[in-house]
Motif scaffolding. Structure first.
Motif, short mmCIF file in Angstrom:
data_model
loop_
_atom_site.label_atom_id
_atom_site.label_comp_id
_atom_site.label_asym_id
_atom_site.label_seq_id
_atom_site.Cartn_x
_atom_site.Cartn_y
_atom_site.Cartn_z
N ARG A 27 0.85 -1.19 0.00
CA ARG A 27 0.00 0.00 0.00
C ARG A 27 0.88 1.24 0.00
NH1 ARG A 27 -3.89 -2.59 4.50
NH2 ARG A 27 -1.90 -3.51 4.98
N THR A 28 0.40 2.30 -0.61
CA THR A 28 1.11 3.58 -0.60
C THR A 28 1.18 4.09 0.83
OG1 THR A 28 0.32 4.10 -2.82
CG2 THR A 28 1.05 5.96 -1.47
N PRO A 29 2.34 4.55 1.28
CA PRO A 29 2.43 5.11 2.63
C PRO A 29 1.47 6.28 2.82
CG PRO A 29 4.62 4.69 1.76
CD PRO A 29 3.64 4.51 0.62
N GLY A 30 0.99 6.41 4.06
CA GLY A 30 0.09 7.50 4.42
C GLY A 30 -1.04 7.00 5.31
N GLN A 31 -2.07 7.84 5.42
CA GLN A 31 -3.23 7.53 6.26
C GLN A 31 -4.25 6.76 5.43
OE1 GLN A 31 -3.23 8.81 9.49
NE2 GLN A 31 -5.02 7.61 9.99
N TRP A 32 -4.63 5.60 5.92
CA TRP A 32 -5.63 4.76 5.26
C TRP A 32 -6.85 4.67 6.16
CZ3 TRP A 32 -5.62 2.14 0.56
CH2 TRP A 32 -4.45 2.28 -0.19
N GLU A 33 -8.02 4.71 5.57
CA GLU A 33 -9.27 4.45 6.28
C GLU A 33 -9.89 3.20 5.69
OE1 GLU A 33 -10.75 8.90 7.57
OE2 GLU A 33 -12.05 7.67 6.31
N MET A 34 -10.37 2.35 6.58
CA MET A 34 -11.01 1.11 6.15
C MET A 34 -12.40 1.05 6.76
SD MET A 34 -8.06 -1.72 6.24
CE MET A 34 -6.78 -1.05 7.27
N LYS A 35 -13.38 0.92 5.89
CA LYS A 35 -14.76 0.72 6.34
C LYS A 35 -15.01 -0.78 6.26
CE LYS A 35 -18.74 1.52 3.96
NZ LYS A 35 -19.73 2.31 3.23
N VAL A 36 -15.31 -1.38 7.41
CA VAL A 36 -15.48 -2.82 7.52
C VAL A 36 -16.94 -3.14 7.81
CG1 VAL A 36 -14.73 -4.92 8.71
CG2 VAL A 36 -13.15 -2.99 8.47
N GLN A 37 -17.53 -3.95 6.95
CA GLN A 37 -18.91 -4.39 7.15
C GLN A 37 -18.93 -5.91 7.17
OE1 GLN A 37 -21.91 -2.47 7.57
NE2 GLN A 37 -22.49 -4.49 8.29
N VAL A 38 -19.41 -6.48 8.27
CA VAL A 38 -19.55 -7.92 8.40
C VAL A 38 -21.05 -8.22 8.35
CG1 VAL A 38 -19.09 -9.94 9.85
CG2 VAL A 38 -17.48 -8.02 9.84
N ASP A 39 -21.47 -9.06 7.41
CA ASP A 39 -22.91 -9.26 7.21
C ASP A 39 -23.60 -9.91 8.40
OD1 ASP A 39 -22.01 -11.92 6.84
OD2 ASP A 39 -23.59 -12.33 5.39
N THR A 40 -22.88 -10.67 9.21
CA THR A 40 -23.51 -11.33 10.36
C THR A 40 -23.47 -10.47 11.61
OG1 THR A 40 -21.42 -12.45 10.84
CG2 THR A 40 -23.05 -13.66 9.51
N ALA A 41 -22.89 -9.29 11.52
CA ALA A 41 -22.79 -8.40 12.68
C ALA A 41 -23.94 -7.39 12.65
CB ALA A 41 -21.46 -7.66 12.66
N ALA A 42 -24.69 -7.33 13.73
CA ALA A 42 -25.81 -6.39 13.82
C ALA A 42 -25.27 -5.04 14.28
CB ALA A 42 -26.86 -6.93 14.78
N MET A 43 -24.50 -4.41 13.41
CA MET A 43 -23.91 -3.11 13.74
C MET A 43 -23.61 -2.37 12.45
SD MET A 43 -20.05 -4.18 14.81
CE MET A 43 -18.79 -3.78 13.62
N PRO A 44 -23.48 -1.06 12.56
CA PRO A 44 -23.10 -0.31 11.35
C PRO A 44 -21.65 -0.63 11.00
CG PRO A 44 -23.16 1.14 13.27
CD PRO A 44 -23.66 -0.21 13.72
N PRO A 45 -21.23 -0.26 9.79
CA PRO A 45 -19.83 -0.50 9.43
C PRO A 45 -18.90 0.17 10.43
CG PRO A 45 -21.09 0.26 7.53
CD PRO A 45 -21.98 0.39 8.73
N GLN A 46 -17.75 -0.46 10.66
CA GLN A 46 -16.74 0.10 11.55
C GLN A 46 -15.69 0.79 10.69
OE1 GLN A 46 -14.92 -2.58 14.33
NE2 GLN A 46 -13.79 -0.94 15.31
N ILE A 47 -15.24 1.96 11.13
CA ILE A 47 -14.19 2.69 10.44
C ILE A 47 -12.90 2.53 11.24
CG2 ILE A 47 -13.40 4.92 9.57
CD1 ILE A 47 -15.93 3.87 8.17
N ILE A 48 -11.87 2.06 10.58
CA ILE A 48 -10.56 1.89 11.20
C ILE A 48 -9.57 2.74 10.42
CG2 ILE A 48 -8.70 0.24 11.69
CD1 ILE A 48 -10.95 -1.89 11.87
N ARG A 49 -8.75 3.50 11.13
CA ARG A 49 -7.74 4.33 10.47
C ARG A 49 -6.36 3.79 10.81
NH1 ARG A 49 -8.03 10.24 11.82
NH2 ARG A 49 -7.82 9.45 13.92
N MET A 50 -5.49 3.77 9.80
CA MET A 50 -4.12 3.29 10.01
C MET A 50 -3.15 4.24 9.34
SD MET A 50 -4.09 -0.88 9.54
CE MET A 50 -3.84 -0.74 7.80
N CYS A 51 -2.04 4.49 10.00
CA CYS A 51 -0.93 5.24 9.42
C CYS A 51 0.13 4.23 9.03
CB CYS A 51 -0.37 6.24 10.44
SG CYS A 51 1.13 7.08 9.88
#
Length: 179
Positions: A27-51
């Protein structure tokens, strides 16, 4: 962190990391945001940020490479048009998983990884197996990752923000390859 949040967070980190047995571009260096959606999880997508920088992107893969090699009897990679297709057969105890991930986009600015996992067996202790209903036999996880620029102020390479103030650095995470 609730168990479902842990699953989503680990999915975001481990999905690309289980590709350690595969030949994926960095991956290109920098700040990445990942929106994670699990179909069996009764929750909105989770946003994870990584440097990430080149070193920590490699470190993320290295931390899980031995685990993937130890747990997976088959890891195959192929290209289908512009998509990268990853397939794995893995086992933890008597829990067997058969996964297929399709990655579209690029690792320079944005990609989407859709993973379908079929599960057989259970890793729960025998008493739990007898008293609880079986969990899902399949799960779909979608990770939408995008590079949003340089690392945010106060972030250093390897920092992962799981949300709600939970930040850790990849270097501080336990190495799953050490027993």
């Amino acid at each position: 962190m609730r168990p479902v949040h842990v699953a989503a967070a680990l999915a975001a980190l481990v999905a690309p990391a289980f590709a350690a047995g595969f030949d994926l571009p960095p991956r290109t260096p920098g700040q990445w945001e990942m929106k994670v959606q699990v179909d069996t999880a009764a929750m909105p997508p989770q946003i994870i940020r990584m440097c990430l920088d080149a070193e920590t992107d490699k470190l993320l893969n290295a931390k899980f490479a031995g685990t993937a090699q130890r747990l997976c009897s088959r890891q195959e990679q192929k290209t289908d048009g512009d998509a990268i297709v990853l397939e794995s057969d893995c086992a933890v105890g008597d829990l067997k998983t058969f996964s297929r991930s399709v990655i579209t986009g690029d690792f320079a600015s944005a990609y989407v990884m859709r993973t379908d996992v079929q599960m057989e067996g259970s890793n729960a202790p025998d008493g739990v197996k007898r008293t609880t209903p079986a969990g899902p036999s399949s799960q779909q996880t979608t990770i939408e990752a995008k590079r949003v620029g340089e690392c945010a102020a106060g972030f250093k390479p390897g920092d992962v923000d799981f949300g709600m103030g939970r930040i850790t650095n990849l270097r501080d995470m336990p190495d799953p390859n050490i027993n």
